[in-house]
Structure formats: structure tokens, C-alpha cells
Design an enzyme around this catalytic site. Structure first.
Site, short mmCIF file in Angstrom:
data_model
loop_
_atom_site.label_atom_id
_atom_site.label_comp_id
_atom_site.label_asym_id
_atom_site.label_seq_id
_atom_site.Cartn_x
_atom_site.Cartn_y
_atom_site.Cartn_z
N LYS A 26 -10.41 -3.40 -4.61
CA LYS A 26 -11.15 -2.14 -4.76
C LYS A 26 -10.31 -1.11 -5.48
CE LYS A 26 -13.06 -2.83 -0.17
NZ LYS A 26 -12.82 -2.65 1.23
N LYS A 75 0.82 -1.22 0.00
CA LYS A 75 0.00 0.00 0.00
C LYS A 75 0.85 1.26 0.00
CE LYS A 75 -4.52 -1.30 1.57
NZ LYS A 75 -5.64 -0.96 2.45
N LYS A 122 -4.83 -10.05 -7.25
CA LYS A 122 -6.02 -10.16 -6.41
C LYS A 122 -7.12 -9.22 -6.90
CE LYS A 122 -5.88 -8.20 -2.39
NZ LYS A 122 -5.57 -7.75 -1.03
P1 TYM Z 1 -10.60 -5.52 3.40
O1 TYM Z 1 -11.53 -4.40 3.66
O2 TYM Z 1 -9.49 -5.29 2.41
O3 TYM Z 1 -11.38 -6.80 2.92
C1 TYM Z 1 -12.48 -7.30 3.66
C2 TYM Z 1 -12.50 -8.81 3.63
O4 TYM Z 1 -12.54 -9.27 2.29
C3 TYM Z 1 -11.48 -10.19 2.07
N1 TYM Z 1 -10.99 -10.02 0.69
C4 TYM Z 1 -10.90 -11.02 -0.19
N2 TYM Z 1 -11.21 -12.33 -0.10
C5 TYM Z 1 -11.03 -13.09 -1.19
N3 TYM Z 1 -10.56 -12.59 -2.38
C6 TYM Z 1 -10.25 -11.28 -2.52
N4 TYM Z 1 -9.82 -10.81 -3.68
C7 TYM Z 1 -10.42 -10.43 -1.39
N5 TYM Z 1 -10.21 -9.11 -1.18
C8 TYM Z 1 -10.56 -8.88 0.10
C9 TYM Z 1 -10.40 -9.80 3.06
O5 TYM Z 1 -9.51 -10.86 3.32
C10 TYM Z 1 -11.24 -9.44 4.27
O6 TYM Z 1 -11.60 -10.59 4.98
N6 TYM Z 1 -7.58 -5.40 7.39
C11 TYM Z 1 -8.87 -5.85 6.89
C12 TYM Z 1 -10.06 -5.28 7.65
C13 TYM Z 1 -9.98 -5.48 9.13
C14 TYM Z 1 -10.28 -6.69 9.83
C15 TYM Z 1 -10.12 -6.39 11.22
C16 TYM Z 1 -10.61 -7.98 9.42
C17 TYM Z 1 -9.71 -4.54 10.05
N7 TYM Z 1 -9.79 -5.08 11.32
C18 TYM Z 1 -10.30 -7.37 12.19
C19 TYM Z 1 -10.80 -8.97 10.41
C20 TYM Z 1 -10.64 -8.65 11.78
C21 TYM Z 1 -9.00 -5.42 5.45
O7 TYM Z 1 -8.34 -4.51 4.99
O8 TYM Z 1 -9.99 -6.07 4.77
#
Ligand code: TYM
Length: 355
Positions: free
Chosen positions: A220, A115, A217
């Protein structure tokens, strides 16, 4: 033997459109877990602002993510749905964890490297300590299970490292105050205050890839909207994106081994399997030997049939922003009651006078 109360925590950043990766890798799997665990699902707005967000777009995206949770089938009454910044204990525990986490651990985080890009000096300090906030999200509720996609695995390992170091550094005080739960750490039986959270990274869609490039991947932040299916896409957009998805010239194999070295084919089969609630093997048993010209329309039909009801319900929720805000406010109140107790105990363990 006493044990940690089983609890699920997970979250999504409100930093853009929710896409199929978020849905299949996370949100849809949460729905199934609701029957087995008490669950807390958070819209992690404090994580989103680690890179600049336009304020009104952030408000919209926060409501959109909450609407997607509800539309997917999360029960906000039986469980807890809220946005992170409404519960100040997350930021407070994150500070305490900033003092536990080691620089060396943060320096290994690949998400920060990705990032921040080439210009690390210009990244926010928040982006750097992001994993400590994520550990705080989870451990404020002493959550035992965290369902996420594959890309969050390293952050969850760090969460365990933080919990283990805290339990170790304050072992005497945890035992003295009677705040520990018996747990095994390595070979030893110890009294731990924070659980070593289990990541739940399961199923055929833990890493959904870009529709334009099977080695990247689905994300967004990809500049090409054709690379992802958004939960807000209509039927025509979904069908068009699948029709235009990159593939190779061969047909589908009948066995998993035949997908090796074919990332785009592998990805589309994984998406089909996840949407259909079947294994990749079962999908190949049905479609093996067929061309993509046959498989893609079947996938498009399945995607439309599965996603349209979700986006329709999402639109209904979004038509009532006050209703969404009421859900988030109520969830925050209930979340806060749990988190406040954890923080008070954490402070007492650390020697921070607070009563
Ligand atoms: P974020 O917002 O990027 O994504 C949210 C969830 O979606 C999953 N994900 C995917 N799964 C499969 N294929 C993909 N291409 C894909 N892109 C995203 C992510 O693995 C996630 O489960 N750091 C985290 C948010 C967070 C969080 C937490 C999660 C903050 N605190 C505590 C669990 C527990 C994040 O950026 O997810």
C-alpha cells in the site's frame, strides 16, 4: 483428549487501498476457510494508527476494508466481521502481553525495522509493540489458525512465543483453576491456556510482488500506483497496469525451474495461478514457450474477470455506509462476548482481581 476449539482469526489494516496482494494472499483464501472453521475477520484499525492516519481517511478506509471482505464473499452473519477498536479487550490483552513479550523478541521484528526506517527514535511506541497487539487479536479468541501472507510469518512466530511463555509462566495456576487444555509443548504434556496458533500461509500468492520491481513486495505504501492493482481499480486501470508490468525479454518457460532468477516473470505466473485457482506448474504447462505479449493480455482478461465483480459489489456496499457500520457493530458485539471471557480468565490466571 480435550482440544482447543478450532477457530480462524485474521485481519487487514485500514491504512490505504486494498491491493491484489491483500486479496490473493489473505482475503480470498479466508472465503474458502469459512466452510471448515468458525471465522473472525477484523479490520485492524488500532494497528493502522501506529503510524499517523488522517481521521476521516481512516473512517473511509475502515469501511472500505469491511466492504471488501463482504464483496469477496465473507458471510458476516455466519461468521464475525468487526473493527478492532470496537472491542476494547484487544487493547487490554495487548497490555497484559506487553508484560509477557521480551524486548529481545521485539527487537528482532523486521517489520518494525522496515516501517521505522532510519529514524527509529521518531517511530511511535505503538509501532514497536505492534506484535503484542497482534498476538492479543488472535489469542483473545484463542484462535487456532491464522491465514496470512508470507510477510506476517515472523509476527505469528512471536504470537506462539507469547502463548508458550504465558502457558509456561502460569502453568501451576492454569492447572489449579482448571482452565487448561492438554497440549504438547516440546516433549512435555502440559495444560495450556493459549493455543500455539498455526499460521496458514499457502498457495501460489503468499507473496505478491510489485508490478514495477519483482524483488519488492506489492504494498500500500509504494509511491507508484503502477506497482499494485487496487481492488477499487476499474477495468482500464487493471489492464494498463498489467500491460506496463515490468518483465524480462525472454518468453515463458515450460517448467518452474525456468523461473529462477526471473522475479517479474515468476510474480506474473504466480498471480495468474492464484486468480485461476491453478498451480504455477499448470500455468507454465499452458503458456510455456509463449511471449509476454501473449501472456499479459490473458492475465489482464483473467484479472478483470475475477476482480470486477468484487469491486462492483464493494461499490454497492460502500453506497450504504450505515449498512456497513451495522455489520461492524453487530460483529463487535459477538466478538466481545468471546474476548471478554478470555480476558476474565487471563486476569484470574495472572492474579488480577476482577470479579
Ligand atoms: P496487512 O494489513 O499489511 O495485510 C493484510 C493481509 O494481506 C497480506 N499481504 C500480502 N499477501 C501477499 N502478497 C503481498 N504483497 C501482501 N501484502 C499484504 C498480509 O500478509 C496479511 O495477511 N499485521 C497484519 C494485520 C494484523 C493481523 C492480526 C493479521 C493485525 N492483527 C491478526 C492476522 C492476525 C498486517 O499488517 O497485515
Amino acid at each position: 483428549m480435550a482440544d482447543f476449539t478450532q477457530r480462524v482469526f485474521s485481519g487487514v489494516q485500514p491504512s490505504g487501498n486494498l491491493h491484489l496482494g491483500n486479496y490473493l494472499g489473505a482475503v480470498r483464501r479466508w472465503v474458502a476457510l469459512q466452510d471448515s472453521y468458525p471465522c473472525i475477520f477484523c479490520v485492524v484499525d488500532l494497528h493502522a494508527i501506529t503510524v499517523y492516519q488522517d481521521p476521516s481517511a481512516l473512517e473511509t478506509a475502515t469501511r472500505e476494508v469491511a466492504a471488501a471482505y463482504l464483496a469477496a464473499g465473507i458471510d458476516a452473519k455466519a461468521h464475525i466481521v468487526f473493527n478492532q477498536s470496537r472491542v476494547p479487550e484487544h487493547a487490554e490483552l495487548a497490555w497484559l502481553f506487553n508484560c509477557v513479550v521480551r524486548l529481545g523478541w521485539l527487537n528482532r521484528m523486521t517489520q518494525f525495522k522496515d516501517k521505522a526506517g532510519k529514524d527509529r527514535e521518531a517511530a511511535s511506541a505503538g509501532l514497536y509493540v505492534y506484535p503484542a497487539l497482534m498476538a492479543a487479536d488472535i489469542l483473545a479468541y484463542r484462535a487456532t489458525h491464522v491465514p496470512v501472507g508470507e510477510d506476517q510469518k515472523q509476527h505469528l512466530e512471536l504470537t506462539r512465543d507469547i502463548a508458550a511463555k504465558f502457558n509456561h509462566d502460569y502453568a501451576a495456576r492454569i492447572a489449579e483453576r482448571g482452565l487448561g487444555v492438554p497440549m504438547t509443548m516440546g516433549e512435555q504434556e502440559v495444560q495450556g491456556f493459549f493455543p500455539l496458533t498455526e499460521p496458514l500461509i499457502e498457495g501460489p500468492a503468499t507473496r505478491v510482488m510489485s508490478l514495477r520491481d519483482g524483488t519488492k513486495k506489492m504494498s500500500k505504501s509504494d509511491p507508484s500506483d503502477l506497482s499494485r492493482i487496487n481492488l477499487t481499480d476499474d477495468e482500464d486501470q487493471i489492464s494498463k497496469k498489467i500491460r506496463k508490468a515490468k518483465t524480462d525479454p525472454d518468453g515463458l518457460p515450460s517448467e518452474l525451474a525456468g523461473l529462477a532468477g526471473r522475479p517479474e516473470a515468476d510474480n506474473l505466473v504466480g498471480i495468474y495461478a492464484a486468480l485461476a485457482g491453478r498451480s504455477r506448474e499448470a500455468v507454465l504447462a499452458e503458456f510455456g514457450g509463449r511471449q509476454f505479449s501473449e501472456f499479459k493480455p490473458a492475465l489482464a482478461d483473467l484479472a478483470v474477470a475475477s476482480l470486477s465483480p468484487v469491486s462492483a459489489r464493494m461499490r454497492e456496499h460502500l453506497a450504504d455506509p450505515a449498512g456497513i457500520d451495522a455489520v461492524l457493530r453487530d460483529g463487535a458485539e459477538r466478538a466481545r462476548a468471546i474476548a471478554a471471557e478470555t480476558i476474565a480468565q487471563t486476569k484470574a490466571i495472572m492474579g488480577l482481581l476482577n470479579d
